[in-house]
Design an enzyme around this catalytic site. Structure first.
Site, PDB file in Angstrom:
ATOM      1  N   THR A  32       4.253  -1.633  -9.424  1.00 25.01           N
ATOM      2  CA  THR A  32       3.703  -2.890  -9.911  1.00 25.01           C
ATOM      3  C   THR A  32       4.475  -3.292 -11.153  1.00 25.01           C
ATOM      4  OG1 THR A  32       1.789  -3.844 -11.089  1.00 25.01           O
ATOM      5  CG2 THR A  32       1.900  -1.470 -10.990  1.00 25.01           C
ATOM      6  N   CYS A  74       6.456 -10.089  -9.772  1.00 30.31           N
ATOM      7  CA  CYS A  74       5.161  -9.672  -9.227  1.00 30.31           C
ATOM      8  C   CYS A  74       5.427  -9.133  -7.837  1.00 30.31           C
ATOM      9  CB  CYS A  74       4.171 -10.827  -9.188  1.00 30.31           C
ATOM     10  SG  CYS A  74       2.684 -10.468  -8.219  1.00 30.31           S
TER      11      CYS A  74
END
Length: 230
Positions: free
Chosen positions: A83, A196
């Site tokens: 992430t 992202c």
């Protein structure tokens, strides 16, 4: 091949994408029957989403550091944090283990520098776009980043946390991302960084008005290189 560990679950949709990209990359290099020697610890995202206070981030750093220790103990020779936003606690994770932790923004910065990109726009969750922990890694490669436009920040944060992390990809969000990217091109961006891991759900990485640097693919490529001994 060297075994690598992935701290995942943030969200599990992006973890699935990592698994596919890494295995396809290993297969391309090692043969059609090959698959990646990969350890995954999928964390519960419930208590790690939309963190705001210093105490929240300190707790998150501890959770990810503990995960890193378990993966190292299980035999991982390097680690990934699956992430972008959680790279805010990268130092806590890297400091908890003796094996390398491959930084996602460092991998992206190296790829962009190799392509001689000088001016780009960063898209992602709010903390990725407005804080320095991610941006400074790209700037260190002599890449000028456009300042974050708060209207875009608000739109992206909503799309990511209200839709993408629960697996929802809408045509409306696709249209909003196309508009944002077009506006950023007009502002002088030579390339777009997808900061992202879920944004590829609503951005066509391979067919866009600007070159798209997809952090998940690039991070996965770095993992493949490590696995193959590169």
């Amino acid at each position: 091949m060297r075994k690598i560990g992935l701290i995942g679950g943030m969200s599990w949709y992006s973890t699935r994408t990592y698994y596919e990209h890494i295995n396809r990359g290993v297969q391309a290099k090692a043969g059609k029957q090959a698959s990646a020697p990969l350890l995954i610890e999928s964390l519960d995202f419930t208590d790690l989403v939309r963190l705001s206070t210093d105490d929240d981030w300190k707790r998150a750093g501890g959770v990810l550091a503990d995960s890193a220790k378990r993966l190292e103990a299980a035999g991982a020779t390097a680690l990934l944090i699956g992430t972008n936003a959680m790279h805010k606690v990268y130092d806590a994770v890297a400091g908890a283990v003796s094996v390398p932790v491959l930084h996602i923004a460092e991998a992206v910065g190296q790829r962009m520098a190799a392509s001689a990109v000088k001016k780009a726009a960063l898209l992602g969750a709010r903390n990725v776009m407005v804080e320095t922990f991610y941006r400074q890694k790209l700037i260190a490669h002599d890449i000028e980043l456009l300042p974050p436009e708060m209207a875009f920040v608000d739109t992206l944060d909503r799309i990511i946390y209200d839709e993408l992390i629960i697996g929802k990809a809408t045509r409306q969000s696709e249209r909003e991302l196309k508009t944002i990217i077009t506006n950023l091109e007009q502002d002088g961006a030579q390339a777009i960084v997808l900061g992202c891991t879920e944004l590829e759900m609503v951005v066509d990485v391979d067919a866009n008005v600007l070159p798209i640097y997809d952090c998940t693919r690039i991070h996965s490529d770095a993992a493949v290189d490590w696995i193959m001994g590169g």
